[in-house]
Design a protein around this motif. Structure first.
Motif, PDB file in Angstrom:
ATOM      1  N   ASP A 209      21.118  55.508  13.253  1.00  0.00           N
ATOM      2  CA  ASP A 209      22.322  56.358  12.660  1.00  0.00           C
ATOM      3  C   ASP A 209      22.254  56.425  11.270  1.00  0.00           C
ATOM      4  OD1 ASP A 209      23.822  53.996  12.514  1.00  0.00           O
ATOM      5  OD2 ASP A 209      25.215  54.677  13.902  1.00  0.00           O
ATOM      6  N   HIS A 210      21.521  55.622  10.510  1.00  0.00           N
ATOM      7  CA  HIS A 210      21.624  55.606   9.062  1.00  0.00           C
ATOM      8  C   HIS A 210      20.068  55.612   8.522  1.00  0.00           C
ATOM      9  CE1 HIS A 210      21.079  51.549  10.582  1.00  0.00           C
ATOM     10  NE2 HIS A 210      20.706  51.271   9.475  1.00  0.00           N
ATOM     11  N   ASP A 211      20.076  55.665   6.975  1.00  0.00           N
ATOM     12  CA  ASP A 211      18.752  55.830   6.496  1.00  0.00           C
ATOM     13  C   ASP A 211      18.149  54.325   6.239  1.00  0.00           C
ATOM     14  OD1 ASP A 211      16.818  57.024   4.721  1.00  0.00           O
ATOM     15  OD2 ASP A 211      17.826  56.868   3.041  1.00  0.00           O
ATOM     16  N   VAL A 212      17.074  53.964   7.103  1.00  0.00           N
ATOM     17  CA  VAL A 212      16.748  52.892   7.259  1.00  0.00           C
ATOM     18  C   VAL A 212      15.599  52.398   6.296  1.00  0.00           C
ATOM     19  CG1 VAL A 212      14.651  53.251   8.883  1.00  0.00           C
ATOM     20  CG2 VAL A 212      15.924  51.211   9.417  1.00  0.00           C
ATOM     21  N   GLU A 213      15.108  53.306   5.577  1.00  0.00           N
ATOM     22  CA  GLU A 213      13.916  52.964   4.649  1.00  0.00           C
ATOM     23  C   GLU A 213      14.483  51.907   3.606  1.00  0.00           C
ATOM     24  OE1 GLU A 213      12.811  56.818   6.162  1.00  0.00           O
ATOM     25  OE2 GLU A 213      14.569  55.994   5.639  1.00  0.00           O
ATOM     26  N   PRO A 214      15.611  52.395   3.027  1.00  0.00           N
ATOM     27  CA  PRO A 214      16.048  51.382   1.935  1.00  0.00           C
ATOM     28  C   PRO A 214      16.418  50.132   2.337  1.00  0.00           C
ATOM     29  CG  PRO A 214      17.092  53.455   1.791  1.00  0.00           C
ATOM     30  CD  PRO A 214      16.212  53.421   2.889  1.00  0.00           C
ATOM     31  N   GLU A 215      16.856  50.008   3.509  1.00  0.00           N
ATOM     32  CA  GLU A 215      17.258  48.755   4.126  1.00  0.00           C
ATOM     33  C   GLU A 215      16.047  47.856   4.284  1.00  0.00           C
ATOM     34  OE1 GLU A 215      19.450  48.859   7.714  1.00  0.00           O
ATOM     35  OE2 GLU A 215      21.178  49.248   6.659  1.00  0.00           O
ATOM     36  N   ILE A 216      14.839  48.605   4.809  1.00  0.00           N
ATOM     37  CA  ILE A 216      13.421  47.666   5.083  1.00  0.00           C
ATOM     38  C   ILE A 216      13.101  47.487   3.636  1.00  0.00           C
ATOM     39  CG2 ILE A 216      11.394  47.836   6.002  1.00  0.00           C
ATOM     40  CD1 ILE A 216      12.182  49.856   8.111  1.00  0.00           C
ATOM     41  N   LEU A 217      13.256  47.886   2.720  1.00  0.00           N
ATOM     42  CA  LEU A 217      12.578  47.733   1.423  1.00  0.00           C
ATOM     43  C   LEU A 217      13.368  46.472   0.966  1.00  0.00           C
ATOM     44  CD1 LEU A 217      11.836  51.182  -0.141  1.00  0.00           C
ATOM     45  CD2 LEU A 217      10.094  49.488   0.861  1.00  0.00           C
ATOM     46  N   ALA A 218      14.509  46.328   1.101  1.00  0.00           N
ATOM     47  CA  ALA A 218      15.509  45.332   0.607  1.00  0.00           C
ATOM     48  C   ALA A 218      15.291  43.999   1.468  1.00  0.00           C
ATOM     49  CB  ALA A 218      16.850  45.913   0.694  1.00  0.00           C
ATOM     50  N   ALA A 219      14.914  44.223   2.718  1.00  0.00           N
ATOM     51  CA  ALA A 219      14.707  43.146   3.641  1.00  0.00           C
ATOM     52  C   ALA A 219      13.364  42.612   2.992  1.00  0.00           C
ATOM     53  CB  ALA A 219      14.850  43.539   4.870  1.00  0.00           C
ATOM     54  N   MET A 220      12.323  43.275   2.807  1.00  0.00           N
ATOM     55  CA  MET A 220      11.039  42.792   2.420  1.00  0.00           C
ATOM     56  C   MET A 220      10.853  42.066   0.949  1.00  0.00           C
ATOM     57  SD  MET A 220       8.360  45.416   3.949  1.00  0.00           S
ATOM     58  CE  MET A 220       8.711  46.851   3.082  1.00  0.00           C
TER      59      MET A 220
END
Length: 505
Positions: free
Chosen positions: A449-460
């Motif tokens: 339910d939220h924008d997941v792409e920025p989170e994935i980039l931050a996690a990588m």
């Protein structure tokens, strides 16, 4: 947790489940119940996700690891072993053939080695069984061939790293087993897969094109464009008559893999009518009202799913001569190998179809009355391809959950044995891009339910370190696959998979 404590937990799990709800018992009267460690591994995953320092089975060595592998494979195939299923024996032979075949058919073993891993990582819709042979040519809603993931049997909501780790491991094992590539090439191929994923995820975060992005002939890289060209040679009519139909072109022809059951036409017409209504299928004109012309049992299909019920339905097309008939596959679905092993997330437990009965083992196809395994798989396909095949859906039949999909006449995949060294890199990078597209759509058509792409980039970040971590994980996992395969072959030669483990008094 010590090694002894880990072994204690797993052995107690087998004892604790006996007599519990949904506990599998495939024996006759008075026979000891079948052992199951599902609850034990669920507990192990929860404890690890909560931050406890617990050991995982991947740290076992020698005879302890050999017995764990044997028990997991027996448990994963309890029903098929207990019913002396011929295709189960065929599957065990297939697993022995090569390390890559073994890897493909033992997803539960792989994920039990990851129980509770990466609980801090962003959750996405995971394909669940990422490896080089689970990508290929599939039809979109307009019956146009596109390249994508073609198997979602193990799909689940999980940390995004789970797909990356299994995919990187799969490319390493396949590069050696199918491509005869050395260690350096295996590692660089796995790295290409992860970097292809990262590049695509960065692009989706910047321009949000994931909702309508698909790999077609006009925008595919050369390797995939050639595959798409190869896939559409011939015609639907030639495909059907050469592989499946008798001389009349109106019925299935019997063969080793196709067993016509024309007497069940009425039964499957009712099933198709119900499937169309329950899934709100927008039947295209080419399906001519979904009229079932013939039914056959399909034998010997796949690796992981050998021994599960599978039917082919011949659906009449608009042309009375049958040149445009289509083939529907009705495939028994089972519990995902990831169920009970992924760390908890913000996705509601009600959204995990496999959550209904965690005491049921992987090989129990229905998992209780509330199981919706076919719906889980169909949901994953719809998320992965917003413009995906129109016939994806699910239906209950004889108490089991089934996935329904079209078997396209141009379905095709890359010949791994024919790839050059550079070809392995190119293919891995493309598959990484395709996987990123699925993950990015988790917040478009999925349940994130939220924008997941920025989170994935931050996690990588930092990316070079992240890539190195995933490749190192894959290298260690690939070594385990080779060792496990060697011990599996010895066990198989001794007839170890002709029985299930049981708990005796």
């Amino acid at each position: 947790m010590t090694r002894t404590a880990l072994l204690d937990l797993l052995s107690q799990g087998a004892d604790a489940e006996q007599g519990g709800p949904g506990a599998p018992d495939h024996g006759g009267d008075g026979e000891a119940p079948a052992a199951s460690r599902v609850e034990a591994f669920t507990l192990l995953a929860q404890r690890r996700a909560a931050g406890e320092m617990v050991l995982l089975p991947r740290l076992l060595t020698g005879s302890e690891r050999r017995i764990h592998v044997r028990q997991t494979i027996r448990e994963d195939h309890q029903t098929r072993i207990a019913t002396h299923d011929e295709e189960a024996r065929e599957k065990f032979d297939k697993l022995a053939a090569s390390p890559f075949s073994f890897f493909r058919g033992t997803a539960l073993l792989f994920y039990r080695d990851m129980a509770g891993e990466d609980p801090w990582m962003p959750t996405v819709l995971s394909a669940g069984d990422v490896h080089p042979d689970n990508f290929g040519v599939v039809p979109n809603r307009d019956d146009v061939p596109v390249f994508g993931i073609d198997d979602y049997d193990e799909a689940a909501y999980a940390p995004f790293t789970w797909d990356l780790k299994r995919g990187a491991t799969g490319f390493m094992v396949a590069a050696e087993s199918e491509g005869a590539k050395g260690e350096a090439r295996q590692r660089s191929t796995a790295e290409a897969f992860v970097r292809g994923y990262a590049d695509a995820m960065r692009a989706y975060a910047a321009d949000a094109t994931e909702a309508f992005d698909e790999m077609r002939r006009d925008n595919a890289p050369p390797l995939i464009a050639a595959l798409l060209d190869h896939a559409v040679r011939g015609s639907r009519a030639a495909y059907l008559t050469s592989k499946y139909l008798d001389d009349t072109g109106r019925r299935f022809a019997p063969s080793k893999k196709i067993v016509p059951v024309s007497s069940r036409l009425a039964e499957f017409q009712e099933l198709v009518d119900r499937y169309v209504a329950e899934n709100e299928i927008e039947v295209p004109p080419r399906a001519d009202g979904m009229r079932v012309k013939d039914v056959a049992v399909r034998k010997g299909q796949g690796t992981a799913s050998l021994g599960l019920a599978r039917y082919y339905l011949l659906i009449g097309g608009a042309d009375e001569k049958g040149t445009d008939d289509l083939l529907l596959e009705v495939k028994q679905a089972r519990r995902s190998a990831l169920a009970g092993l992924v760390p908890p997330s913000d996705i509601s437990p009600d959204d995990h179809e496999d959550h209904a009965d965690p005491s049921v083992g992987g090989d129990d196809p229905d998992g209780g009355a509330s199981a919706r395994h076919g719906a889980r798989i169909a949901h994953a396909q719809r998320v992965a391809m917003v413009n995906g095949g129109v016939f994806y859906g699910s239906v209950q039949h004889d108490g089991d959950s089934y996935l329904v999909r079209e078997r396209s006449w141009y379905r095709d995949s890359v010949d791994l044995t024919g790839l050059s060294g550079q070809g392995w890199h190119d293919y891995a990078r493309v598959c990484g891009r395709v996987l990123a597209n699925l993950h990015a759509r988790s917040d478009e058509a999925g349940r994130v339910d939220h924008d997941v792409e920025p989170e994935i980039l931050a996690a990588m970040a930092p990316l070079d370190l992240f890539v190195e971590d995933v490749v190192e994980f894959a290298a260690e996992a690939a070594d385990r696959v080779r060792t496990d395969h060697a011990t599996y072959r010895r066990d198989h030669a001794h007839g170890a998979f002709s029985k299930v483990d049981r708990v005796y008094r």
